[in-house]
Design a protein around this motif. Structure first.
Motif, short mmCIF file in Angstrom:
data_model
loop_
_atom_site.label_atom_id
_atom_site.label_comp_id
_atom_site.label_asym_id
_atom_site.label_seq_id
_atom_site.Cartn_x
_atom_site.Cartn_y
_atom_site.Cartn_z
N GLN A 132 0.84 -1.19 0.00
CA GLN A 132 0.00 0.00 0.00
C GLN A 132 0.88 1.25 0.00
O GLN A 132 1.99 1.25 0.54
CB GLN A 132 -0.90 0.01 1.24
N ASP A 136 -2.77 6.41 -0.33
CA ASP A 136 -4.08 5.75 -0.28
C ASP A 136 -4.82 6.01 1.03
O ASP A 136 -6.05 5.93 1.08
CB ASP A 136 -3.91 4.24 -0.46
N VAL A 137 -4.09 6.30 2.11
CA VAL A 137 -4.73 6.40 3.43
C VAL A 137 -4.51 7.78 4.07
O VAL A 137 -4.83 7.97 5.24
CB VAL A 137 -4.18 5.32 4.38
N ARG A 140 -7.55 9.43 5.96
CA ARG A 140 -8.37 8.61 6.85
C ARG A 140 -7.93 8.79 8.30
O ARG A 140 -6.75 8.65 8.62
CB ARG A 140 -8.25 7.13 6.46
N ILE A 143 -7.89 4.73 11.03
CA ILE A 143 -7.12 3.51 10.75
C ILE A 143 -6.04 3.23 11.79
O ILE A 143 -5.22 2.34 11.60
CB ILE A 143 -6.49 3.57 9.35
N GLY A 173 -6.74 -2.99 -1.11
CA GLY A 173 -8.18 -2.85 -0.91
C GLY A 173 -8.75 -3.81 0.11
O GLY A 173 -9.76 -3.51 0.74
N ASP A 176 -8.13 -2.19 3.40
CA ASP A 176 -9.00 -1.01 3.44
C ASP A 176 -10.43 -1.38 3.81
O ASP A 176 -11.06 -0.71 4.63
CB ASP A 176 -9.01 -0.31 2.07
N TYR A 177 -10.92 -2.45 3.21
CA TYR A 177 -12.32 -2.81 3.44
C TYR A 177 -12.54 -3.30 4.87
O TYR A 177 -13.58 -3.00 5.47
CB TYR A 177 -12.76 -3.88 2.44
N GLU A 179 -10.87 -2.26 7.47
CA GLU A 179 -10.84 -1.06 8.32
C GLU A 179 -12.09 -0.20 8.15
O GLU A 179 -12.44 0.55 9.06
CB GLU A 179 -9.58 -0.25 8.01
N TYR A 180 -12.72 -0.32 7.00
CA TYR A 180 -13.97 0.40 6.78
C TYR A 180 -15.14 -0.27 7.50
O TYR A 180 -16.02 0.40 8.04
CB TYR A 180 -14.25 0.49 5.28
#
Length: 713
Positions: A132, A136-137, A140, A143, A173, A176-177, A179-180
């Protein structure tokens, strides 16, 4: 990952006794994870039931054989698709996935299923490979920190291609998902350098619904916001009733609260700080330049201010609400022994707060023997295991990641905690000079003698080196020493020059600069040796010379009696650790709620030609109660900003002045100590500029009568 989860489970079971948890190891393969957890906790004694889920018949057969061999009666192996778990079971208290999420093609449906399958108070732990970019983060806030998260372009291309050959997908991803869909408790980004630097991560989370603004989630958020701003707590019902009124009034809100509102309105998890076991550490954005400027280093590994004198001057009680600078956190632990209502610790350097958080977690989770090794000896032979198995449950994501990366600090082979930090340069230089000139035995004797007379007899030999004029011309008077080694900013350096110029009636030239600093150091050290006992009481200089504390000479918080207080379950409930500028924190505190502000020497750092000092003093006047106290130390005998205090509602008293030749405290590093009392609110006093200076002065440490409470430890 398993050690961290075990620590979280144990911490939760201490707080709330209930039924044993049910554990699902998804993609558990051969059952090795269960065997490891058995060695940590004990499978049959710690879990109601354990389910291993895997789609491979051959791996499941190996797992069943492992179960038979170990004799576990509460372990079941399920050879089935991970997406079908929820169809045949109620819920899980613990879910783990180790290197399996990256091998599941339809990972969205699996993560969605786990989101509902996890019990409301359950934990999920995932360990897997990833690649990563920090880009990308970067936006946010939920996280759990971005420490070590970035993988460079070449690494991303190489590892993604390499693993793809075995149908392992490293696309960011997937992480990411997760953490979402879940709230982050701990997030760790590491590298396996033994196998070429493979990037992997550990994620520990909870159901994000725990943090919703309905029911208990809103209750917790409002209580947190009230404690951070020192404003009255509003119950959810009162909050809804007063929404219109609150929107119209200037009610201070914490950054945590504002971030939570933004996230919830965008259907995002709350910041990771909200999901922690404790609410000591307040949410901050670790990508901001103001935090990143410090790199990964704290400046001070121990405090340079004397808390014994602070306690006597401030007379801290259980009703006090204190705002202070974190530094190394030693003084904050000392203040907490007086059990004040609240302590707001503030530092712009995240790493200083990481150090305080480590100390707080240690007192929460460790026995006294470990506390002594960590913070008296500065070394521990098993620090990494302590961090994983004991401390991780009581730390924020950022602090845990930091100390996992810095575990070598406490290595028995290294110099230990007290040879780290930016201030180590000055300490190491002194030790090298001592060794070079053959004074090591003299220093050892100085730290061991039992009387002041013996100490005074040894000092001249050491003094001839440390306080020699050539050494100061070459080292101490240089800008490198002042800023990098001793932590003296230019504005504070100017105060030293000003006082020297007035006293000696010399111009402030470069030639006088070295002499001024030399004289300042002489005025600091000579009285210390003459009037304080290094071997029994003056732990500030003892730790500089020995890189550790002794049983006779150590901070109060490291004593057995102090440990008995600090290790109680509710000791740190009133502690709030802010990673921010001092003014940012002050601006979010309800007026007239603080009783004490401890500024250390930070006011010396202001430029007299700029308005920042006045703005901070006016802000302090606003948040302090009438009679509230501000304590600060200065390199000047009378710093220029004392007049600004007096012009803005304060009575300024000099309670310690070094020009008498005696110590004003055991450190004696500053020329003066001041107490400012809020007498008038600025808004109610339009004419304060002509307020007379106070004549109340205490000149030396000898003039202070320490109370029995201050001497207890």
């Amino acid at each position: 990952m398993l050690a961290i989860l075990a620590a979280k489970l144990q911490a939760s079971s201490r707080a709330k006794q209930g039924p044993k948890p049910i554990w699902y190891d998804v993609g558990g393969g051969t059952g090795y994870n269960i065997e490891v957890m058995d060695s940590i906790l004990g499978i049959e004694s710690s879990f109601e039931h354990v389910f291993l889920v895997d789609l491979s018949p051959s791996l499941c057969e190996i797992a069943r054989e492992r179960v038979r061999k170990q004799g576990w009666t509460n372990v079941t192996v399920l050879c089935q698709d991970a997406r079908s778990i929820a169809c045949s079971a109620a819920s899980a208290d613990l879910i783990t996935m180790s290197y399996s999420l990256s091998m599941i093609p339809d990972f969205y449906s699996v993560v969605d299923m786990l989101t509902g399958f996890l019990a409301p108070t359950g934990l999920i732990g995932i360990c897997d490979f990833y690649v990563q970019s920090i880009v990308d983060v970067s936006s946010r806030n939920y996280i759990g920190g971005t420490f070590n998260r970035h993988v460079n372009w070449l690494g991303r291309m190489f590892w993604r291609t390499w693993f793809d050959a075995d149908r392992v997908n490293l696309d960011g991803g997937r992480r990411d998902y997760v953490e979402y869909r879940f709230g982050t408790i701990l997030s760790v980004s590491e590298r396996n350098y033994l196998l070429g630097g493979i990037p992997y991560y550990i994620f520990v989370g909870r159901r994000r619904e725990t943090g919703s603004l309905t029911g208990d989630g809103h209750n917790v958020l409002e209580k947190l916001d009230a404690s951070l701003t020192e404003s009255p707590y509003l119950s959810p019902m009162k909050f809804r009733e007063q929404q219109t009124m609150l929107a119209q009034e200037d009610i201070p809100r914490s950054k945590l609260y504002e971030s939570a509102i933004v996230n919830l309105s965008s259907n995002l998890p709350l910041p990771a700080a909200f999901y922690q076991e404790h609410h000591w550490r307040i949410h901050y954005n670790d990508l901001l330049q103001k935090h990143q400027q410090f790199g990964n280093e704290y400046i001070y590994a121990f405090n340079w201010e004397d808390p014994k004198v602070d306690r006597q001057l401030l007379n801290i009680t259980k009703d006090d609400v204190i705002l202070t600078i974190t530094s190394a956190g030693d003084n904050i632990l000392d203040y907490l022994l007086e059990q004040p209502k609240r302590v707001h610790a503030v530092d712009l350097n995240p790493n200083q707060n990481h150090l305080l958080e480590l100390k707080v977690a240690a007192f929460t989770a460790l026995p006294y023997t470990d506390i002594w090794l960590l913070f008296a000896e500065g070394k521990h032979p098993d620090f990494r295991n302590l961090l994983l198995h004991k401390l991780s449950a009581h730390m924020s994501s950022q602090a845990f990641q930091y100390w996992l990366n810095k575990a070598h600090v406490f290595s028995v082979e290294g110099g230990g905690l007290y040879e780290t930090g930016g201030s180590r340069h000055a300490i190491k230089l002194v030790r090298r000079l001592v060794k070079l000139f053959g004074l090591s035995s003299k220093i050892q004797t100085l730290c061991n003698v039992e009387t002041l007379n013996e100490q005074r007899e040894i000092w001249p030999v050491i003094r001839n080196l440390l306080l020699s004029w050539p050494l100061h011309r070459l080292v101490v008077s240089t800008e490198w020493w002042a800023w990098k080694a001793a932590g003296v900013p230019p504005a504070q350096h100017a105060l030293i020059l000003d006082d020297f110029a007035k006293k000696s009636q010399q111009p402030k030239s470069k030639a006088a600069c070295g002499e001024a600093v030399w004289q300042y150091v002489v005025d600091t050290l000579d009285p210390v040796v003459e009037t304080t006992q290094l071997s029994r009481d003056n732990y500030f200089y003892y730790v500089c010379l020995q890189a550790k504390y002794s049983r006779k000479c150590h901070p109060r918080y490291l004593g057995p009696k102090a440990y008995a207080k600090l290790s109680k379950p509710d000791t740190f409930d009133g502690l709030r650790i802010h990673t921010d500028e001092f003014m940012e924190v002050i601006a979010r505190i309800t007026p007239s709620t603080l009783t004490i502000a401890i500024l250390m020497d930070s006011m010396d750092w202001f430029n007299p030609s700029e308005p920042a000092a006045r703005e901070q003093i006016v802000a302090l006047n606003k948040v302090l109660k009438l009679g509230g106290r501000v304590l600060f130390r200065s390199a000047a005998l009378r710093p220029w900003y004392t007049d600004i205090f007096e012009q803005n509602g304060f009575e300024a008293r000099c309670v310690g002045r070094r020009d008498s030749g005696k110590c004003i405290d055991r450190v004696n590093m500053y020329a003066s100590t001041w107490l400012c009392f809020k007498r008038v609110s600025v808004s109610n006093s339009p004419v304060l500029a002509h307020k007379k200076r106070s004549s109340t002065t205490v000149s030396t440490l000898d003039d202070l009568t320490l109370t029995p409470a201050a001497m207890e430890y």
